[in-house]
Design a protein around this motif. Structure first.
Motif, PDB file in Angstrom:
ATOM      1  N   TRP A 356       0.842  -1.200   0.000  1.00 43.18           N
ATOM      2  CA  TRP A 356       0.000   0.000   0.000  1.00 43.18           C
ATOM      3  C   TRP A 356       0.873   1.244   0.000  1.00 43.18           C
ATOM      4  O   TRP A 356       1.904   1.298   0.651  1.00 43.18           O
ATOM      5  N   ARG A 357       0.434   2.270  -0.772  1.00 39.56           N
ATOM      6  CA  ARG A 357       1.110   3.564  -0.727  1.00 39.56           C
ATOM      7  C   ARG A 357       0.078   4.665  -0.555  1.00 39.56           C
ATOM      8  O   ARG A 357      -1.047   4.555  -1.065  1.00 39.56           O
ATOM      9  N   THR A 358       0.473   5.702   0.147  1.00 40.73           N
ATOM     10  CA  THR A 358      -0.493   6.707   0.611  1.00 40.73           C
ATOM     11  C   THR A 358      -1.260   7.378  -0.521  1.00 40.73           C
ATOM     12  O   THR A 358      -2.426   7.737  -0.357  1.00 40.73           O
ATOM     13  N   PHE A 359      -0.647   7.559  -1.692  1.00 42.78           N
ATOM     14  CA  PHE A 359      -1.319   8.288  -2.775  1.00 42.78           C
ATOM     15  C   PHE A 359      -2.349   7.438  -3.517  1.00 42.78           C
ATOM     16  O   PHE A 359      -2.976   7.914  -4.460  1.00 42.78           O
ATOM     17  N   PHE A 360      -2.538   6.161  -3.104  1.00 42.27           N
ATOM     18  CA  PHE A 360      -3.558   5.336  -3.739  1.00 42.27           C
ATOM     19  C   PHE A 360      -4.974   5.858  -3.440  1.00 42.27           C
ATOM     20  O   PHE A 360      -5.912   5.536  -4.155  1.00 42.27           O
ATOM     21  N   ILE A 361      -5.127   6.614  -2.359  1.00 42.09           N
ATOM     22  CA  ILE A 361      -6.395   7.305  -2.101  1.00 42.09           C
ATOM     23  C   ILE A 361      -6.187   8.772  -2.438  1.00 42.09           C
ATOM     24  O   ILE A 361      -5.287   9.416  -1.901  1.00 42.09           O
ATOM     25  N   SER A 362      -7.012   9.301  -3.319  1.00 40.82           N
ATOM     26  CA  SER A 362      -6.868  10.681  -3.768  1.00 40.82           C
ATOM     27  C   SER A 362      -8.159  11.453  -3.548  1.00 40.82           C
ATOM     28  O   SER A 362      -9.265  10.896  -3.637  1.00 40.82           O
ATOM     29  N   ASP A 363      -8.015  12.749  -3.281  1.00 40.56           N
ATOM     30  CA  ASP A 363      -9.194  13.605  -3.131  1.00 40.56           C
ATOM     31  C   ASP A 363     -10.003  13.692  -4.428  1.00 40.56           C
ATOM     32  O   ASP A 363     -11.171  14.082  -4.416  1.00 40.56           O
ATOM     33  N   LYS A 364      -9.382  13.320  -5.521  1.00 38.18           N
ATOM     34  CA  LYS A 364     -10.071  13.380  -6.814  1.00 38.18           C
ATOM     35  C   LYS A 364     -11.084  12.249  -6.986  1.00 38.18           C
ATOM     36  O   LYS A 364     -11.940  12.313  -7.872  1.00 38.18           O
ATOM     37  N   MET A 365     -10.983  11.222  -6.158  1.00 33.50           N
ATOM     38  CA  MET A 365     -11.859  10.053  -6.311  1.00 33.50           C
ATOM     39  C   MET A 365     -13.219  10.300  -5.668  1.00 33.50           C
ATOM     40  O   MET A 365     -13.641   9.594  -4.753  1.00 33.50           O
ATOM     41  N   ASP A 381      -2.777   3.321  10.637  1.00 31.32           N
ATOM     42  CA  ASP A 381      -3.922   4.144  11.027  1.00 31.32           C
ATOM     43  C   ASP A 381      -3.988   5.497  10.323  1.00 31.32           C
ATOM     44  O   ASP A 381      -5.044   5.921   9.857  1.00 31.32           O
ATOM     45  N   HIS A 382      -2.852   6.210  10.250  1.00 32.59           N
ATOM     46  CA  HIS A 382      -2.927   7.582   9.724  1.00 32.59           C
ATOM     47  C   HIS A 382      -3.226   7.618   8.219  1.00 32.59           C
ATOM     48  O   HIS A 382      -3.598   8.661   7.683  1.00 32.59           O
ATOM     49  N   HIS A 383      -3.114   6.469   7.531  1.00 35.82           N
ATOM     50  CA  HIS A 383      -3.465   6.417   6.115  1.00 35.82           C
ATOM     51  C   HIS A 383      -4.973   6.564   5.904  1.00 35.82           C
ATOM     52  O   HIS A 383      -5.413   6.877   4.794  1.00 35.82           O
ATOM     53  N   LEU A 384      -5.757   6.335   6.957  1.00 36.76           N
ATOM     54  CA  LEU A 384      -7.222   6.404   6.845  1.00 36.76           C
ATOM     55  C   LEU A 384      -7.772   7.735   7.338  1.00 36.76           C
ATOM     56  O   LEU A 384      -8.994   7.903   7.466  1.00 36.76           O
ATOM     57  N   HIS A 386      -8.319  10.601   6.088  1.00 33.30           N
ATOM     58  CA  HIS A 386      -9.277  11.348   5.261  1.00 33.30           C
ATOM     59  C   HIS A 386     -10.299  10.428   4.578  1.00 33.30           C
ATOM     60  O   HIS A 386     -10.905  10.814   3.577  1.00 33.30           O
ATOM     61  N   ILE A 387     -10.478   9.243   5.106  1.00 29.72           N
ATOM     62  CA  ILE A 387     -11.392   8.287   4.487  1.00 29.72           C
ATOM     63  C   ILE A 387     -12.828   8.814   4.418  1.00 29.72           C
ATOM     64  O   ILE A 387     -13.600   8.473   3.522  1.00 29.72           O
ATOM     65  N   GLY A 388     -13.173   9.700   5.346  1.00 29.22           N
ATOM     66  CA  GLY A 388     -14.535  10.231   5.405  1.00 29.22           C
ATOM     67  C   GLY A 388     -14.918  11.106   4.232  1.00 29.22           C
ATOM     68  O   GLY A 388     -16.094  11.434   4.051  1.00 29.22           O
ATOM     69  N   LYS A 389     -13.950  11.506   3.398  1.00 25.82           N
ATOM     70  CA  LYS A 389     -14.248  12.339   2.237  1.00 25.82           C
ATOM     71  C   LYS A 389     -14.836  11.530   1.086  1.00 25.82           C
ATOM     72  O   LYS A 389     -15.412  12.107   0.155  1.00 25.82           O
ATOM     73  N   LEU A 390     -14.692  10.215   1.131  1.00 25.42           N
ATOM     74  CA  LEU A 390     -15.200   9.363   0.050  1.00 25.42           C
ATOM     75  C   LEU A 390     -16.675   9.048   0.317  1.00 25.42           C
ATOM     76  O   LEU A 390     -17.055   7.917   0.622  1.00 25.42           O
ATOM     77  N   ILE A 391     -17.509  10.052   0.178  1.00 20.71           N
ATOM     78  CA  ILE A 391     -18.893   9.967   0.684  1.00 20.71           C
ATOM     79  C   ILE A 391     -19.777   9.015  -0.119  1.00 20.71           C
ATOM     80  O   ILE A 391     -20.868   8.674   0.333  1.00 20.71           O
ATOM     81  N   HIS A 392     -19.342   8.583  -1.299  1.00 18.97           N
ATOM     82  CA  HIS A 392     -20.153   7.652  -2.093  1.00 18.97           C
ATOM     83  C   HIS A 392     -19.751   6.197  -1.859  1.00 18.97           C
ATOM     84  O   HIS A 392     -20.311   5.293  -2.499  1.00 18.97           O
ATOM     85  N   LEU A 407     -10.222   2.961  13.787  1.00 16.40           N
ATOM     86  CA  LEU A 407     -10.936   3.635  12.707  1.00 16.40           C
ATOM     87  C   LEU A 407     -11.175   5.086  13.099  1.00 16.40           C
ATOM     88  O   LEU A 407     -11.605   5.358  14.228  1.00 16.40           O
ATOM     89  N   PRO A 408     -10.937   6.052  12.200  1.00 13.53           N
ATOM     90  CA  PRO A 408     -11.165   7.461  12.540  1.00 13.53           C
ATOM     91  C   PRO A 408     -12.656   7.766  12.669  1.00 13.53           C
ATOM     92  O   PRO A 408     -13.493   7.072  12.074  1.00 13.53           O
ATOM     93  N   ASP A 409     -12.985   8.802  13.423  1.00 10.39           N
ATOM     94  CA  ASP A 409     -14.388   9.202  13.579  1.00 10.39           C
ATOM     95  C   ASP A 409     -15.018   9.578  12.242  1.00 10.39           C
ATOM     96  O   ASP A 409     -16.236   9.471  12.072  1.00 10.39           O
ATOM     97  N   SER A 410     -14.193  10.006  11.289  1.00  9.59           N
ATOM     98  CA  SER A 410     -14.729  10.456   9.998  1.00  9.59           C
ATOM     99  C   SER A 410     -15.393   9.328   9.220  1.00  9.59           C
ATOM    100  O   SER A 410     -16.099   9.587   8.238  1.00  9.59           O
ATOM    101  N   VAL A 411     -15.197   8.064   9.649  1.00 11.12           N
ATOM    102  CA  VAL A 411     -15.862   6.965   8.963  1.00 11.12           C
ATOM    103  C   VAL A 411     -17.380   7.116   9.050  1.00 11.12           C
ATOM    104  O   VAL A 411     -18.125   6.585   8.209  1.00 11.12           O
ATOM    105  N   GLY A 412     -17.846   7.871  10.032  1.00 12.97           N
ATOM    106  CA  GLY A 412     -19.279   8.125  10.166  1.00 12.97           C
ATOM    107  C   GLY A 412     -19.858   8.969   9.050  1.00 12.97           C
ATOM    108  O   GLY A 412     -21.087   9.062   8.907  1.00 12.97           O
ATOM    109  N   ASN A 413     -18.998   9.597   8.228  1.00 16.15           N
ATOM    110  CA  ASN A 413     -19.473  10.394   7.091  1.00 16.15           C
ATOM    111  C   ASN A 413     -19.859   9.527   5.897  1.00 16.15           C
ATOM    112  O   ASN A 413     -20.458  10.021   4.941  1.00 16.15           O
ATOM    113  N   LEU A 414     -19.513   8.254   5.935  1.00 18.35           N
ATOM    114  CA  LEU A 414     -19.768   7.361   4.797  1.00 18.35           C
ATOM    115  C   LEU A 414     -21.206   6.851   4.860  1.00 18.35           C
ATOM    116  O   LEU A 414     -21.457   5.658   5.082  1.00 18.35           O
TER     117      LEU A 414
END
Length: 726
Positions: A356-365, A381-384, A386-392, A407-414
């Motif tokens: 795994w590499r950090t740039f595999f998740i992008s804000d463009k997705m 852990d810190h790789h996740l 911004h996971i909450g931005k992937l709202i779809h 798991l970060p609290d932002s997972v609740g945004n999914l």
């Protein structure tokens, strides 16, 4: 003939029959070849006369007719009525690619024959004969070709057409390893461009072209996975559902429909069952794709810009709009290359194999629906963050990512998330925000015990671990900078402070997760586990309100919460699968006796932990298909076996790691017991002295699997098992 026209087919058959008769009589009647739709059939002897029913002349005669490549049951129904009744000496042979069509055509099961692939010995012999004109011993005559020959045969997977075609091609090539290596490396291009090999693609493409649209897209999706990858049924079905390939229809869930798609592809031999697992009551739990059929999948998915496989040697040209991105373990590009290859804003799924590499998740997705990191390594852990931005996102799998402990609290945004799989991570507590995921239907968590000792002792060195964890927390949370294997100090602090310390302080086992209050809001949940219920009754009160639950796994049960647990289970009317684990010497003692009314639909039950006596209610589970007892140490083996033998639909029985306790464990299967049992697994039963099968017992047993002993003399009555295959 395609397109299928029953009238044309019947006319063609009639012409062929009369043509044969004319040849036998020496009449030399000229009968024009039928070209399919629109062909003219003369109104004379040898043709079909006006007003005459085709095939009428077969009545009372002996005949053999072969109908090749029937694609649907409606095709058979349209023509079978025109054949006279098949008497003793007459036969109709039908070939088809689909198992259920064969069943439809055949009145009797024993009239069906499934064409199997060649065994390795015969595949090699056929290959040698085509290449050298005789069966040749490569070890002696061409040892330098041995490795490449094995790779070629592996790709052919016992398919005679492929072996004959590729062998015939190599017969005219130099018998040097370099030429064969080129073929192996560039098999895709060779199949498409080499006229001598195009027959394989033409034939295999027929199988693909014959798929209905909904199965075509599911089949092409398989090109995401690397060569030789064993894709689990669970993983495929939930991913197809997240992609929208199946939808709920007339009360049948989207997941159930996707599961039917999986079995339909198996039936059509487009995917091959990898393992008919004894651990899965549904039979086939994983699959793989024949190497050459996989080439069809890759070719078509690339042409339709459905899947882009980021791997060593892949094209660096801009691919434009790609829906599914698969990142292989051998790709070593950088971030700028990654962003330039595909339009990340249109990607619907990302699947990572290997590092795994950090740039595999992008804000463009922004349209990402599936993020699958199963068994990827290097995820922390810190790789996740911004996971909450992937709202779809609908499907998120961190399964097997051992570096994840939080798991970060932002997972609740999914809010669209349907599947969350964190099995095999170090997560022992879920964030409170998880209750916001109203569409979540599958939550898989927890770790599997590494060995039998995990069921007995609880946390090792229980007194020292809390103190040690506090000291490590203080050290790693200090402000100095450091990192280990990609984990920064925050990750390490999280691991100790939110992982080890709570486990030690609350004396929890390490194989379940703690749920926050309010889980009862997740009304869509049908799969939940493994949940640690040791911390009070509030969690059980939430669980009992999840009335759609079909599969539940729990750990941490004891005398204090046993009664409340049994009450909660009794309220789950749709429950089909239940797994219960308890640690330490107390185990499940006196925990399950209050189960007065277990769910009637229960099909699978797994019990892990000390249980001196088998609960009486288990024998009353009429729909139970699979039962697993592990480390239960039941004292009265005879009474337990007799009770289990009366369960009418029990198909799979697993007795593992001291399921019974005693100086001499004797397992006896009596007359008329276990009438439906197909699979019996006996593993490390301790002081096992004998296993006896009486005449008439377990009449359907096909697989007997045992380990922990090599003494086959322990078994008696094996010749009396009429269905035993393995």
């Amino acid at each position: 003939m395609r397109p299928f026209n029953p009238d044309d087919l019947l006319q063609s058959l009639d012409v062929q029959i009369h043509e044969n008769e004319s040849e036998k009589k020496g009449e030399g009647a000229e009968v024009p070849e039928n070209k399919g739709e629109g062909a003219e059939v003369p109104e004379k002897e040898g043709g079909v006369k006006k007003g005459k029913q085709p095939l009428h002349d077969l009545k009372g005669k002996k005949y053999l007719i072969v109908l090749d490549d029937i694609l649907s049951s409606t095709e058979w129904d349209a023509i079978k009525q025109h054949f006279p009744a098949t008497e003793t000496a007459s036969r109709i042979i039908v070939t088809t690619r689909v198992k259920k069509i064969a069943k439809h055509c055949s009145e009797k099961q024993h009239n069906m024959y499934k064409l199997e692939s060649l065994q390795p010995k015969y595949a090699r012999g056929l290959f040698m004969e085509k290449v050298f004109g005789r069966d040749t011993d490569l070890d002696e005559q061409y040892p330098e070709l041995l490795e490449q020959a094995d790779l070629i045969l592996k790709k052919c997977s016992g398919l005679p057409l492929a072996i004959v075609t590729i062998g015939g091609f190599l017969a005219n090539q130099p018998k040097v390893a370099l030429e064969w290596m080129k073929l192996n490396r560039h098999i895709s291009a060779e199949l498409e461009m080499n006229p001598e090999l195009e027959t394989i693609i033409i034939v295999l493409n027929k199988s693909y072209d014959g798929l209905p649209y909904h199965l075509k897209v599911c089949f092409l999706y398989l090109s995401i996975f690397p060569e030789d990858h064993k894709a689990s049924r669970r993983r495929l079905v939930r991913r197809w559902t997240a992609e929208g390939y199946s939808r709920e229809f007339r009360g049948k869930s989207a997941e159930e429909i996707a599961d039917n798609y999986f079995m339909d592809l198996i039936s059509r031999s487009m995917i091959l069952p990898f393992q008919q697992s004894i651990h899965n009551r549904k039979g086939v739990d994983s699959c793989q794709v024949h190497d050459l059929i996989r080439e069809i999948s890759i070719s078509n998915s690339t042409e339709e810009k459905l899947v882009f496989r980021l791997e060593e040697g892949c094209s660096l040209n801009n691919q434009g709009t790609i829906r599914h991105l698969a990142i292989n373990s051998n790709w070593e590009g950088d971030e700028s290359e990654f962003e330039n290859i595909v339009d990340l804003s249109r990607v619907r799924s990302v699947t990572v194999f290997g590092q795994w590499r950090t740039f595999f998740i992008s804000d463009k997705m922004r349209l990402l629906r599936v993020l699958d990191m199963e068994d990827a390594f290097g995820v922390v852990d810190h790789h996740l963050e911004h996971i909450g931005k992937l709202i779809h996102l609908k499907y998120l799998s961190l399964r097997g990512c051992d570096g994840i402990s939080h798991l970060p609290d932002s997972v609740g945004n999914l809010r669209q998330l349907e599947t969350l799989d964190i099995r095999g991570t170090r997560i022992i507590k879920l964030p409170k925000s998880i209750i916001n995921l109203q569409k979540l239907n599958s939550l898989r968590a927890g770790r599997k015990p590494m060995d039998e000792n995990d069921f007995r002792g609880g946390i090792p060195a229980a007194c020292l671990l809390p103190v040690l964890s506090v000291m490590l927390c203080i050290y790693w949370c200090a402000p100095q900078g450091s990192s280990i294997d990609g984990m920064n100090r925050c990750d390490i602090c999280t691991f100790f402070c939110r992982g080890l310390l709570p486990v030690a302080a609350m004396h929890l086992d390490r194989y379940g997760v703690l749920l926050p209050r309010g889980m009862n809001k997740l009304k869509a949940l049908h799969t939940l586990g493994v949940v640690n219920i040791a911390r009070g009754k509030v969690m059980l009160q939430d669980i009992r309100k999840l009335n759609r639950l079909r599969k539940l796994g729990v750990t941490g049960i004891d005398k204090k919460n046993g009664e409340e647990f049994c009450s909660a289970i009794a309220s789950l009317g749709h429950l089909e699968s239940l797994s219960i684990r308890a640690e330490g010497e107390q185990g499940l003692c006196d925990c399950l006796d209050e189960m007065s009314s277990p769910p009637k639909n229960m099909q699978s039950l797994k019990l892990y932990g000390n249980l001196p006596k088998l609960p009486e209610w288990i024998a009353g589970l009429k729909n139970l298909v699979k039962l697993k007892l592990r480390s239960t140490r039941i004292l009265d083996c005879k009474a337990a076996i007799e009770a289990l033998g009366r369960i009418p639909n029990l198909t799979i029985l697993c007795l593992c790691n001291e399921a019974f306790k005693g100086e001499e464990v004797r397992v006896n299967f009596h007359l008329e017991a276990f009438s439906s049992l197909v699979v019996l697994e006996l593993e490390s039963l301790g002081k096992l002295k004998s296993v006896e099968f009486e005449q008439g017992a377990t009449p359907k047993l096909e697989l007997l699997q045992f380990s922990g002993t090599s003494d086959i003399k322990l078994f008696s009555g094996l010749p009396a098992l009429p269905s035993l295959k393995e």
